[in-house]
Design a protein around this motif. Sequence first.
Motif, mmCIF file in Angstrom:
data_model
loop_
_atom_site.group_PDB
_atom_site.id
_atom_site.type_symbol
_atom_site.label_atom_id
_atom_site.label_comp_id
_atom_site.label_asym_id
_atom_site.label_seq_id
_atom_site.Cartn_x
_atom_site.Cartn_y
_atom_site.Cartn_z
ATOM 1 N N ILE A 8 -42.332 32.003 -47.673
ATOM 2 C CA ILE A 8 -43.787 32.123 -47.516
ATOM 3 C C ILE A 8 -44.263 31.302 -46.325
ATOM 4 C CG2 ILE A 8 -46.024 31.590 -48.601
ATOM 5 C CD1 ILE A 8 -44.657 34.045 -49.753
ATOM 6 N N MET A 9 -43.735 30.091 -46.173
ATOM 7 C CA MET A 9 -44.111 29.259 -45.032
ATOM 8 C C MET A 9 -43.678 29.894 -43.712
ATOM 9 S SD MET A 9 -43.302 25.447 -46.502
ATOM 10 C CE MET A 9 -43.683 24.604 -44.981
ATOM 11 N N MET A 10 -42.495 30.504 -43.682
ATOM 12 C CA MET A 10 -42.036 31.165 -42.459
ATOM 13 C C MET A 10 -42.935 32.344 -42.094
ATOM 14 S SD MET A 10 -37.897 31.249 -42.580
ATOM 15 C CE MET A 10 -37.628 31.442 -44.340
ATOM 16 N N ILE A 11 -43.272 33.162 -43.076
ATOM 17 C CA ILE A 11 -44.122 34.324 -42.816
ATOM 18 C C ILE A 11 -45.491 33.884 -42.328
ATOM 19 C CG2 ILE A 11 -45.343 36.248 -43.917
ATOM 20 C CD1 ILE A 11 -42.842 36.549 -45.720
ATOM 21 N N GLN A 12 -46.074 32.914 -43.012
ATOM 22 C CA GLN A 12 -47.406 32.443 -42.612
ATOM 23 C C GLN A 12 -47.378 31.761 -41.246
ATOM 24 O OE1 GLN A 12 -50.565 32.540 -44.459
ATOM 25 N NE2 GLN A 12 -49.367 34.226 -45.261
ATOM 26 N N GLY A 13 -46.380 30.936 -41.011
ATOM 27 C CA GLY A 13 -46.313 30.196 -39.755
ATOM 28 C C GLY A 13 -46.035 31.086 -38.560
ATOM 29 N N PHE A 14 -44.928 31.824 -38.607
ATOM 30 C CA PHE A 14 -44.574 32.681 -37.478
ATOM 31 C C PHE A 14 -45.543 33.845 -37.344
ATOM 32 C CE2 PHE A 14 -40.107 31.013 -38.240
ATOM 33 C CZ PHE A 14 -40.197 30.078 -37.218
ATOM 34 N N GLY A 15 -46.054 34.340 -38.461
ATOM 35 C CA GLY A 15 -47.042 35.417 -38.403
ATOM 36 C C GLY A 15 -48.334 34.973 -37.745
ATOM 37 N N SER A 16 -48.775 33.763 -38.037
ATOM 38 C CA SER A 16 -50.011 33.274 -37.419
ATOM 39 C C SER A 16 -49.804 32.973 -35.935
ATOM 40 C CB SER A 16 -50.527 32.032 -38.138
ATOM 41 O OG SER A 16 -49.643 30.947 -37.956
ATOM 42 N N THR A 23 -53.460 41.492 -32.730
ATOM 43 C CA THR A 23 -54.785 41.722 -33.297
ATOM 44 C C THR A 23 -55.828 40.898 -32.559
ATOM 45 O OG1 THR A 23 -54.640 39.933 -34.907
ATOM 46 C CG2 THR A 23 -53.793 42.061 -35.605
ATOM 47 N N ASP A 24 -57.078 41.226 -32.786
ATOM 48 C CA ASP A 24 -58.173 40.452 -32.212
ATOM 49 C C ASP A 24 -58.594 39.305 -33.111
ATOM 50 O OD1 ASP A 24 -58.256 42.108 -30.026
ATOM 51 O OD2 ASP A 24 -59.780 43.424 -30.894
ATOM 52 N N ASP A 25 -58.071 39.296 -34.330
ATOM 53 C CA ASP A 25 -58.424 38.260 -35.302
ATOM 54 C C ASP A 25 -57.573 37.013 -35.069
ATOM 55 O OD1 ASP A 25 -59.542 36.955 -37.425
ATOM 56 O OD2 ASP A 25 -58.363 37.995 -38.938
ATOM 57 N N ASP A 26 -58.221 35.880 -34.856
ATOM 58 C CA ASP A 26 -57.497 34.636 -34.620
ATOM 59 C C ASP A 26 -56.950 34.021 -35.895
ATOM 60 O OD1 ASP A 26 -57.924 34.774 -31.951
ATOM 61 O OD2 ASP A 26 -59.648 33.431 -31.948
ATOM 62 N N PHE A 41 -48.583 26.719 -31.452
ATOM 63 C CA PHE A 41 -47.730 25.571 -31.784
ATOM 64 C C PHE A 41 -47.739 25.233 -33.272
ATOM 65 C CE2 PHE A 41 -49.223 25.019 -27.397
ATOM 66 C CZ PHE A 41 -48.007 25.206 -26.762
ATOM 67 N N ALA A 42 -48.901 25.274 -33.904
ATOM 68 C CA ALA A 42 -48.969 24.959 -35.338
ATOM 69 C C ALA A 42 -48.199 25.998 -36.152
ATOM 70 C CB ALA A 42 -50.416 24.887 -35.797
ATOM 71 N N GLY A 43 -48.301 27.257 -35.770
ATOM 72 C CA GLY A 43 -47.572 28.295 -36.484
ATOM 73 C C GLY A 43 -46.067 28.153 -36.343
ATOM 74 N N ILE A 44 -45.624 27.796 -35.150
ATOM 75 C CA ILE A 44 -44.193 27.604 -34.931
ATOM 76 C C ILE A 44 -43.686 26.423 -35.746
ATOM 77 C CG2 ILE A 44 -42.478 26.959 -33.196
ATOM 78 C CD1 ILE A 44 -44.173 28.630 -31.191
ATOM 79 N N VAL A 45 -44.455 25.344 -35.790
ATOM 80 C CA VAL A 45 -44.051 24.165 -36.562
ATOM 81 C C VAL A 45 -43.967 24.496 -38.049
ATOM 82 C CG1 VAL A 45 -44.792 21.865 -37.292
ATOM 83 C CG2 VAL A 45 -44.848 22.478 -34.884
#
Length: 66
Positions: A8-16, A23-26, A41-45
Amino acid sequence: MWGFLGVIMMIQGFGSAMAPLFTDDDKFGFLMWWASDYQPFAGIVVGLLGIGVAVLGERAKGADRD
């Protein structure tokens, strides 16, 4: 359990981290909505932390079998 949390953390992090490319949604996901100013950077971390949690969870599961 830890493996699932890591995924879940990988999907959320790398996906964000990748969401602004497609997408246009930040804001992406329920874990990373606060970090739109700190992307990618936060998503990669968070994604890398997710990999660590998943690996540690699998190692703990393997140690229980021995």
